[in-house]
Design an enzyme around this catalytic site. Sequence first.
Site, PDB file in Angstrom:
ATOM      1  CB  SER A  11      -0.915   0.010   1.231  1.00  0.00           C
ATOM      2  OG  SER A  11      -0.137  -0.141   2.406  1.00  0.00           O
ATOM      3  NE  ARG A  12       1.414   2.531   5.317  1.00  0.00           N
ATOM      4  CZ  ARG A  12       2.309   2.531   6.281  1.00  0.00           C
ATOM      5  NH1 ARG A  12       3.331   3.355   6.260  1.00  0.00           N
ATOM      6  NH2 ARG A  12       2.173   1.701   7.297  1.00  0.00           N
ATOM      7  CB  VAL A  64       0.589 -10.931   6.175  1.00  0.00           C
ATOM      8  CG1 VAL A  64      -0.214 -10.700   4.909  1.00  0.00           C
ATOM      9  CG2 VAL A  64       1.566  -9.798   6.439  1.00  0.00           C
ATOM     10  CB  SER A 147      16.454  -4.880   6.918  1.00  0.00           C
ATOM     11  OG  SER A 147      17.160  -3.780   7.454  1.00  0.00           O
ATOM     12  CE1 TYR A 160      12.550  -4.055  10.237  1.00  0.00           C
ATOM     13  CE2 TYR A 160      14.931  -3.759  10.154  1.00  0.00           C
ATOM     14  CZ  TYR A 160      13.689  -3.697   9.540  1.00  0.00           C
ATOM     15  OH  TYR A 160      13.590  -3.268   8.234  1.00  0.00           O
ATOM     16  CB  ALA A 162      15.777 -11.712  15.678  1.00  0.00           C
ATOM     17  CE  LYS A 164      12.692  -6.681   7.747  1.00  0.00           C
ATOM     18  NZ  LYS A 164      11.646  -6.895   6.753  1.00  0.00           N
ATOM     19  CB  ILE A 193      14.556   2.880   1.418  1.00  0.00           C
ATOM     20  CG1 ILE A 193      15.568   1.802   1.011  1.00  0.00           C
ATOM     21  CG2 ILE A 193      13.685   3.326   0.236  1.00  0.00           C
ATOM     22  CD1 ILE A 193      16.541   2.182  -0.085  1.00  0.00           C
TER      23      ILE A 193
END
Length: 251
Positions: A11-12, A64, A147, A160, A162, A164, A193
């Site tokens: 969505s974004r 999800v 990432s 985060y 862990a 990725k 980004i």
Amino acid sequence: MAKTAIITGGSRGIGEALSMKLGEMGYNVVINYRSASSKALSDAIAEKLVKEYGVEALVVKADVSKYEDCEALVKAAVDRFGDKIDVLVNNAGITNNCNWIDITREAYENVINTNLMSFLHMTHLVLPYMINHSDKDHQCCIINTASVGGLTGVINQADYCASKSGVIGLSRALALEFASRGVRVNVIAPGMIMTDMLRGVNQDELNALAATIPEGYIGDVADIAGAMEYLLTAPYVTGQVISPNGGFVLQ
Ligand code: NAP
């Protein structure tokens, strides 16, 4: 024959750029989002896809991190576009910024469920719709968004990182398991980004962040869309991590 792609978190931010790139590449796109506030954004992307690229688009709300929602998402895709899914892009993700003493169990479980468990659920549910139709002449592809945090580690983002790193392990294992059945699995591990994930950061902090990047600037969503396009069109590439990061991980 029409090709179908599902993207989670389409969505974004990076997901929007990937949704548009999939349409540009001729896929019918199933755009997933989670928050009520993102319905209008997703509908606008779908409309643009139809108008600009003449493909079809389906917008599906699903959290999800939950298996049942993933099941409903895949069912909606199959009901609309048939039982051949050519591409799955697992992109939905969230971050926390908290030290490992103060973080709550709920917060880190949410990150793991969103960033890692959803990738397990979606690959588990979609692969049957790939292997029935894929071989060396018709490859199907899974692209998983990790990432640089999954490559290097980041202070105050243990959950985060862990999640990725887990995505990279999952992708390599699935690449091996499904290579002989015409499914390629690759990872994009973005550096910094410019998306909503960074929009809360003030200009001085953004300048300081940019100064830590050898190329000297924060990347654009188009850099990630370009990486995805390469991976979708590279028949001999599987189990790889491509990391558009301006040289960040070289230091
Ligand atoms: P973003 O702008 O915050 O967008 C996140 C997307 O994920 C949104 O579409 C959001 O949907 C969706 N999402 C979050 N939780 C979900 C859930 N439970 N179910 C379904 N959708 C969910 O993030 P972004 O910067 O584009 O990041 C996209 C991916 O790139 C993430 O996996 C992130 O970890 C990774 N990444 C980003 C950067 C960066 O610097 N931006 C760097 C490295 C890796 P809603 O719109 O409905 O909330």
